[in-house]
Write a protein that holds these residues in place. Sequence first.
Motif, PDB file in Angstrom:
ATOM      1  N   PRO A  56       0.806  -1.224   0.000  1.00  0.00           N
ATOM      2  CA  PRO A  56       0.000   0.000   0.000  1.00  0.00           C
ATOM      3  C   PRO A  56       0.838   1.272   0.000  1.00  0.00           C
ATOM      4  N   GLN A  57       0.361   2.247  -0.775  1.00  0.00           N
ATOM      5  CA  GLN A  57       1.008   3.542  -0.877  1.00  0.00           C
ATOM      6  C   GLN A  57       0.230   4.628  -0.133  1.00  0.00           C
ATOM      7  N   ALA A  58      -0.810   4.230   0.565  1.00  0.00           N
ATOM      8  CA  ALA A  58      -1.640   5.134   1.360  1.00  0.00           C
ATOM      9  C   ALA A  58      -2.286   4.288   2.454  1.00  0.00           C
ATOM     10  N   PRO A  59      -2.845   4.928   3.487  1.00  0.00           N
ATOM     11  CA  PRO A  59      -3.504   4.151   4.539  1.00  0.00           C
ATOM     12  C   PRO A  59      -4.574   3.200   4.008  1.00  0.00           C
ATOM     13  N   VAL A  60      -5.288   3.608   2.971  1.00  0.00           N
ATOM     14  CA  VAL A  60      -6.219   2.722   2.279  1.00  0.00           C
ATOM     15  C   VAL A  60      -5.745   2.638   0.835  1.00  0.00           C
ATOM     16  N   HIS A  61      -5.474   1.445   0.362  1.00  0.00           N
ATOM     17  CA  HIS A  61      -5.028   1.233  -1.018  1.00  0.00           C
ATOM     18  C   HIS A  61      -5.552  -0.121  -1.466  1.00  0.00           C
ATOM     19  N   PHE A  62      -6.496  -0.079  -2.394  1.00  0.00           N
ATOM     20  CA  PHE A  62      -7.016  -1.324  -2.945  1.00  0.00           C
ATOM     21  C   PHE A  62      -7.061  -1.226  -4.459  1.00  0.00           C
ATOM     22  N   LEU A  63      -7.196  -2.378  -5.084  1.00  0.00           N
ATOM     23  CA  LEU A  63      -7.252  -2.473  -6.538  1.00  0.00           C
ATOM     24  C   LEU A  63      -8.615  -2.995  -6.953  1.00  0.00           C
ATOM     25  N   VAL A  64      -9.075  -2.551  -8.116  1.00  0.00           N
ATOM     26  CA  VAL A  64     -10.288  -3.076  -8.726  1.00  0.00           C
ATOM     27  C   VAL A  64      -9.873  -3.591 -10.094  1.00  0.00           C
ATOM     28  N   ILE A  65     -10.128  -4.883 -10.341  1.00  0.00           N
ATOM     29  CA  ILE A  65      -9.725  -5.488 -11.616  1.00  0.00           C
ATOM     30  C   ILE A  65     -10.923  -6.157 -12.282  1.00  0.00           C
ATOM     31  N   PRO A  66     -10.940  -6.127 -13.612  1.00  0.00           N
ATOM     32  CA  PRO A  66     -11.978  -6.877 -14.302  1.00  0.00           C
ATOM     33  C   PRO A  66     -11.615  -8.360 -14.314  1.00  0.00           C
ATOM     34  N   LYS A  67     -12.608  -9.204 -14.327  1.00  0.00           N
ATOM     35  CA  LYS A  67     -12.330 -10.640 -14.440  1.00  0.00           C
ATOM     36  C   LYS A  67     -11.924 -10.980 -15.873  1.00  0.00           C
ATOM     37  N   GLN A  68     -12.415 -10.209 -16.806  1.00  0.00           N
ATOM     38  CA  GLN A  68     -12.019 -10.359 -18.207  1.00  0.00           C
ATOM     39  C   GLN A  68     -10.612  -9.785 -18.348  1.00  0.00           C
ATOM     40  N   PRO A  69      -9.646 -10.565 -18.832  1.00  0.00           N
ATOM     41  CA  PRO A  69      -8.279 -10.038 -18.894  1.00  0.00           C
ATOM     42  C   PRO A  69      -8.102  -9.024 -20.032  1.00  0.00           C
ATOM     43  N   ILE A  70      -7.957  -7.763 -19.670  1.00  0.00           N
ATOM     44  CA  ILE A  70      -7.629  -6.688 -20.603  1.00  0.00           C
ATOM     45  C   ILE A  70      -6.248  -6.213 -20.177  1.00  0.00           C
ATOM     46  N   PRO A  71      -5.239  -6.292 -21.051  1.00  0.00           N
ATOM     47  CA  PRO A  71      -3.881  -5.977 -20.610  1.00  0.00           C
ATOM     48  C   PRO A  71      -3.671  -4.531 -20.174  1.00  0.00           C
ATOM     49  N   ARG A  72      -4.269  -3.570 -20.899  1.00  0.00           N
ATOM     50  CA  ARG A  72      -4.020  -2.152 -20.631  1.00  0.00           C
ATOM     51  C   ARG A  72      -5.274  -1.356 -20.938  1.00  0.00           C
ATOM     52  N   VAL A  73      -5.428  -0.207 -20.304  1.00  0.00           N
ATOM     53  CA  VAL A  73      -6.585   0.632 -20.590  1.00  0.00           C
ATOM     54  C   VAL A  73      -6.546   1.100 -22.048  1.00  0.00           C
ATOM     55  N   SER A  74      -5.360   1.248 -22.618  1.00  0.00           N
ATOM     56  CA  SER A  74      -5.260   1.652 -24.024  1.00  0.00           C
ATOM     57  C   SER A  74      -5.650   0.532 -24.977  1.00  0.00           C
ATOM     58  N   ARG A  75      -5.875  -0.655 -24.473  1.00  0.00           N
ATOM     59  CA  ARG A  75      -6.298  -1.793 -25.303  1.00  0.00           C
ATOM     60  C   ARG A  75      -7.779  -2.113 -25.134  1.00  0.00           C
ATOM     61  N   VAL A  76      -8.516  -1.241 -24.458  1.00  0.00           N
ATOM     62  CA  VAL A  76      -9.953  -1.447 -24.280  1.00  0.00           C
ATOM     63  C   VAL A  76     -10.616  -1.356 -25.646  1.00  0.00           C
ATOM     64  N   GLY A  77     -11.527  -2.291 -25.921  1.00  0.00           N
ATOM     65  CA  GLY A  77     -12.213  -2.299 -27.202  1.00  0.00           C
ATOM     66  C   GLY A  77     -13.678  -1.959 -27.066  1.00  0.00           C
ATOM     67  N   PRO A  78     -14.370  -1.845 -28.204  1.00  0.00           N
ATOM     68  CA  PRO A  78     -15.793  -1.513 -28.190  1.00  0.00           C
ATOM     69  C   PRO A  78     -16.624  -2.480 -27.358  1.00  0.00           C
ATOM     70  N   GLU A  79     -16.227  -3.734 -27.327  1.00  0.00           N
ATOM     71  CA  GLU A  79     -16.980  -4.723 -26.547  1.00  0.00           C
ATOM     72  C   GLU A  79     -16.931  -4.425 -25.051  1.00  0.00           C
ATOM     73  N   ASP A  80     -15.890  -3.739 -24.614  1.00  0.00           N
ATOM     74  CA  ASP A  80     -15.762  -3.406 -23.193  1.00  0.00           C
ATOM     75  C   ASP A  80     -16.661  -2.240 -22.813  1.00  0.00           C
ATOM     76  N   THR A  81     -16.999  -1.382 -23.742  1.00  0.00           N
ATOM     77  CA  THR A  81     -17.915  -0.286 -23.445  1.00  0.00           C
ATOM     78  C   THR A  81     -19.361  -0.721 -23.608  1.00  0.00           C
ATOM     79  N   GLU A  82     -19.609  -1.647 -24.517  1.00  0.00           N
ATOM     80  CA  GLU A  82     -20.978  -2.112 -24.726  1.00  0.00           C
ATOM     81  C   GLU A  82     -21.536  -2.796 -23.486  1.00  0.00           C
ATOM     82  N   VAL A  83     -20.714  -3.507 -22.768  1.00  0.00           N
ATOM     83  CA  VAL A  83     -21.177  -4.172 -21.543  1.00  0.00           C
ATOM     84  C   VAL A  83     -20.937  -3.291 -20.325  1.00  0.00           C
ATOM     85  N   SER A  84     -20.516  -2.062 -20.565  1.00  0.00           N
ATOM     86  CA  SER A  84     -20.241  -1.057 -19.540  1.00  0.00           C
ATOM     87  C   SER A  84     -19.280  -1.552 -18.455  1.00  0.00           C
TER      88      SER A  84
END
Length: 138
Positions: A56-84
């Motif tokens: 942790p880099q702060a008193p509270v530090h947690f991560l939120v990850i998708p179960k669908q493996p997307i390597p990077r935010v720059s690799r998000v595709g249209p299918e990732d926005t369609e299912v919100s």
Amino acid sequence: MCDWCPCPPRDGEVAKAQRAAGDHAPTIFSKILARTVPATVLYEDEKCMAFRDVAPQAPVHFLVIPKQPIPRVSRVGPEDTEVSLLGHLLVVASRTARAEGLHDGYRVVINDGKHGAQSVYHLHLHVLGGRQMGWPPG
């Protein structure tokens, strides 16, 4: 030090990001999802998981990850926005932050690629709080 700025030598997360091989699997996060690596899970549903950061880099530090493996935010595709999926990750970050007592605010960070200091190539949101954050962040 860099030639052009007074930053400290590359170490920690920046060094890990420089060494990261990129878009390969399995990652530590896929192992956490598979329950082969332990984690303190704060929230889980069919789309994502939130868990405490092990460094942790702060008193509270947690991560939120998708179960669908997307390597990077720059690799998000249209299918990732369609299912919100991206919106869902932010809603889960907000709800979990509230549950963790972060009523005075928090920071959400997404690192992308080696220059963004991404060291694990599975999209993840860092949620940091419990203290005053500085600015600028980088």
